[in-house]
Design a protein around this motif. Structure first.
Motif, short mmCIF file in Angstrom:
data_model
loop_
_atom_site.label_atom_id
_atom_site.label_comp_id
_atom_site.label_asym_id
_atom_site.label_seq_id
_atom_site.Cartn_x
_atom_site.Cartn_y
_atom_site.Cartn_z
N SER A 128 0.79 -1.35 -0.48
CA SER A 128 0.47 -0.13 0.59
C SER A 128 0.79 1.54 0.18
CB SER A 128 -0.98 0.22 1.50
OG SER A 128 -0.30 -0.52 2.70
N ARG A 142 -1.66 -2.04 7.72
CA ARG A 142 -2.17 -2.18 7.55
C ARG A 142 -1.56 -2.14 5.38
NH1 ARG A 142 -7.71 -0.75 10.62
NH2 ARG A 142 -7.69 -3.07 12.13
N TRP A 144 -4.46 -4.31 2.12
CA TRP A 144 -5.82 -4.15 2.36
C TRP A 144 -6.46 -5.71 1.47
CZ3 TRP A 144 -4.44 0.97 0.45
CH2 TRP A 144 -3.29 1.07 -0.09
N HIS A 177 -8.68 3.46 -4.96
CA HIS A 177 -9.73 3.83 -4.41
C HIS A 177 -10.78 5.21 -4.49
CE1 HIS A 177 -6.66 1.47 -1.20
NE2 HIS A 177 -7.56 2.53 0.31
N TYR A 184 -12.16 -1.45 -0.45
CA TYR A 184 -10.10 -1.81 0.24
C TYR A 184 -11.21 -1.66 1.42
CZ TYR A 184 -8.52 -0.50 -4.73
OH TYR A 184 -7.94 -0.26 -5.90
N PRO A 186 -9.31 -2.93 4.96
CA PRO A 186 -8.02 -2.99 5.48
C PRO A 186 -7.73 -4.10 6.43
CG PRO A 186 -9.11 -0.56 6.29
CD PRO A 186 -10.49 -0.82 5.48
N ARG A 233 -14.21 -1.46 7.15
CA ARG A 233 -13.90 -2.64 7.95
C ARG A 233 -15.12 -2.85 9.41
NH1 ARG A 233 -9.25 -5.59 10.18
NH2 ARG A 233 -10.18 -5.06 11.64
#
Length: 282
Positions: A128, A142, A144, A177, A184, A186, A233
């Protein structure tokens, strides 16, 4: 990564599809004669790594990840400008072996998976950070997983809302994004394998550089695309810590997952319902 064609979530014995990472190709093997009958070079990307077939209603699509970031078109003009490097998710027509469409994404694509309803594909992504050397691809805690809404992508292609790159005629959509085609989620850190549970309820991303596996629920992914969730999330229902280097998860049909740990050189058995209960604070 060889995968056999399916009908309604079950192997149908027609074909085996397999990726050629080094040469960015996908081959199809006929199961009646056990011979390769098609080889397709996938344009606009480099290194087909993860590959998975559409499970329902049948293997219409073969989903293939382009792993490495490259200039597009890759003709040398942007060689010294890594900010213009990119990669894509590709869908091949399993009947014709033509590339049906591609979706531009953020991050390096690793492995991919399909649901049991024919609505979604999902890929793990690392880097990322957009790094161009090994240390810089492992800094973020993190990365994704990216979910692809097949119906929305097909509708955009039908409307002509796409571009093409270089000499390729393959429709390319922007799924980075903020796109309506993608979600997406995480995921801790540099997720590798992505595996759907055969009950059709969950999909698990395996952390590789995190001790965790992340359990996502397909119905919550439905809710996201329906505008019912605010945080990506919120699709996550569990995230147990299993050991060092989770790679891939398989299932026994009795509610348990079995995850390979490549650094620990072990397989971890864990219970999905217990992991969800722990995530809920029980």
């Amino acid at each position: 990564h060889p995968h056999m064609s399916q009908t309604d979530g079950h192997y149908d014995g027609r074909y085996i599809f397999i990726n050629d990472k080094a040469h960015t190709r996908v081959a199809r093997i006929r199961c009646d004669v056990m011979r390769t009958d098609r080889i397709t070079e996938v344009p606009n990307v480099q290194a087909i790594h993860g590959l998975r077939v559409q499970r329902a209603p049948r293997t219409g699509y073969v989903f293939a990840n382009g792993e490495f970031l490259v200039p597009a078109p890759n003709d040398g003009r942007d060689l010294e400008d890594p900010k213009k490097y990119q990669t894509m998710f590709s869908a091949l027509d399993g009947d014709t072996m033509e590339v049906a469409w591609q979706v531009l994404v953020d991050g390096n694509l690793d492995n991919t998976e399909a649901d049991y309803a024919g609505k979604y594909a999902i890929s793990t992504c690392y880097n990322s950070e957009g790094g161009m050397d090994l240390p810089s691809t492992m800094q973020a805690e993190r990365d994704w997983a990216v979910v692809f809404d097949i119906a929305r992508i097909e509708a955009a292609v039908k409307k002509g809302d796409f571009k093409t790159i270089g000499d390729s005629k393959v429709p390319v959509l922007d799924g980075r994004h903020g796109s309506s085609f993608t979600l997406y989620i995480p995921i801790p850190k540099n997720p590798h394998g992505i595996n759907a549970s055969p009950d059709g309820k969950y999909v698990v991303a395996n952390g590789k550089l995190s001790p965790t596996v992340t359990v996502m629920e397909w119905s919550r992914i439905d809710d996201w695309f329906a505008g019912k969730l605010k945080d990506p999330r919120d699709t996550v229902v569990a995230e147990p810590e299993l050991g060092l280097g989770p790679l891939h998860t398989a299932y026994d049909g009795r509610g348990n997952g079995y995850t390979t740990l490549f650094i620990d050189s072990q397989i971890a058995k864990w219970n999905i319902a217990d992991a969800i209960a722990a995530h809920d604070g029980k």
